[in-house]
Design a protein around this motif. Structure first.
Motif, short mmCIF file in Angstrom:
data_model
loop_
_atom_site.label_atom_id
_atom_site.label_comp_id
_atom_site.label_asym_id
_atom_site.label_seq_id
_atom_site.Cartn_x
_atom_site.Cartn_y
_atom_site.Cartn_z
N UNK A 49 0.84 -1.20 0.00
CA UNK A 49 0.00 0.00 0.00
C UNK A 49 0.87 1.25 0.00
N UNK A 50 1.92 1.23 0.80
CA UNK A 50 2.82 2.38 0.85
C UNK A 50 3.52 2.57 -0.50
N UNK A 51 3.94 1.49 -1.12
CA UNK A 51 4.61 1.59 -2.42
C UNK A 51 3.67 2.18 -3.47
N UNK A 52 2.38 1.83 -3.38
CA UNK A 52 1.40 2.32 -4.35
C UNK A 52 0.84 3.69 -3.94
N UNK A 53 1.35 4.23 -2.84
CA UNK A 53 0.90 5.52 -2.32
C UNK A 53 -0.58 5.49 -1.98
#
Length: 296
Positions: free
Chosen positions: A113-117
């Motif tokens: 989720x963090x990588x995909x913002x």
């Protein structure tokens, strides 16, 4: 203790004792499953597949937490030592399953989720849960806790129908089958997630043993305690309709992988097979080694 004050020997030939031993011998640790390949592969999941996976994992994680809590009344009312031994292993395994889903969310889902913002989510967010899902688990909670105030053969049958047949035997087994099929590498559009598939395989095997215990107890209630088989058929049939609404509601029209029709058909097949094994006096119960196999 027996009525004369002496300790009763454990019946090692009792089906529940064989299930207990099978659980001990097939022990596994959710923290020993390697999730690093999943962290790398999940970046290839298209948005609709990633959203669907998050919803599925949230439903399973919440379900495992709920059934861990709801099994306790059964452990209280069962009188046979071998039955209690098995339910003790089931309580432990349900807690272990919840641990796996929580670990997967923290280790794989949140970093992606963090990588995909995307906003960091929790598997407990209300957005993942539908009205039929909530209703199914609320009914299960009520059926299991009714045993503490009115422990009758009929109420035990209803409790087993809710917990072991509908939730574990139809809903969970259908979901495990679907996830294993979708993320085993058979679909080019979906990532291969070996850690998820391994965890689901081990959980699904455990659940096969749990379902077998519930089926055996239901068959015994029908055969020896005078429970009307129609009560079993009607209760599971009504709950199966809820399961179909859950399965159908979780399927996306444009999603890759097993479609709604395939999953609903699988759920219906499991429902029919298990109901017949319980209510047909001539039908044999599968052995524990058969219950925990994943072939087919």
């Amino acid at each position: 203790m027996s009525t004369d004050g002496t300790r009763s020997a454990i019946d090692r030939d009792r089906r529940s004792f064989r299930y207990y031993r099978n659980a001990v011998e097939r022990h596994w640790d959710p923290h020993e499953i390697d999730l690093e390949p999943d962290r790398e592969a999940i970046s290839d999941a298209p948005p609709v597949a990633f959203d669907g996976l998050r919803e599925t994992l949230a439903l399973f994680g919440a379900g495992e937490e709920a059934v861990t809590e709801d099994l306790s009344p059964l452990a209280v009312v069962l009188g046979d030592v071998a039955d209690q031994q098995f339910v003790t292993t089931q309580l432990y395994e349900e807690a272990k399953h919840a641990d796996f889903f929580d670990r997967y969310w923290r280790t794989v889902i949140n970093p992606e989720e963090e990588r995909r913002e995307l906003e960091r989510s929790s598997p407990g967010d209300d957005r993942w849960f539908s009205e039929p899902y909530d209703e199914l688990f609320e009914r299960n909670d009520a059926a299991m806790h009714r045993l503490l105030v009115d422990d009758t053969p009929e109420n035990r049958a209803i409790a087993y129908c809710h917990y072991h047949m509908a939730i574990e035997g139809i809903l969970a087994q259908t979901g495990y089958y679907g996830v294993q099929s979708n993320f085993s590498g058979d679909y080019e559009e979906l990532p291969k997630l070996p850690g998820l598939v391994e965890g689901f395989s081990k959980i699904r095997s455990d659940e096969g043993r749990h379902v077998g215990f519930g089926m055996w107890k239901l068959k015994t209630l029908v055969r020896d305690e005078g429970v009307d088989p129609q009560l079993v058929e009607e209760t599971v049939g009504e709950l199966a309709m809820l399961v179909q609404r859950i399965v159908g509601g979780a399927s996306e029209d444009d999603a890759t992988g097993l479609d709604e029709a395939e999953l609903v058909s699988y759920a219906a097949e499991k429902h029919a097979q298990r109901t017949e094994q319980i209510t047909d006096a001539t039908a044999e119960m599968p052995d524990v080694d058969e219950l925990v196999k994943l072939d087919g």
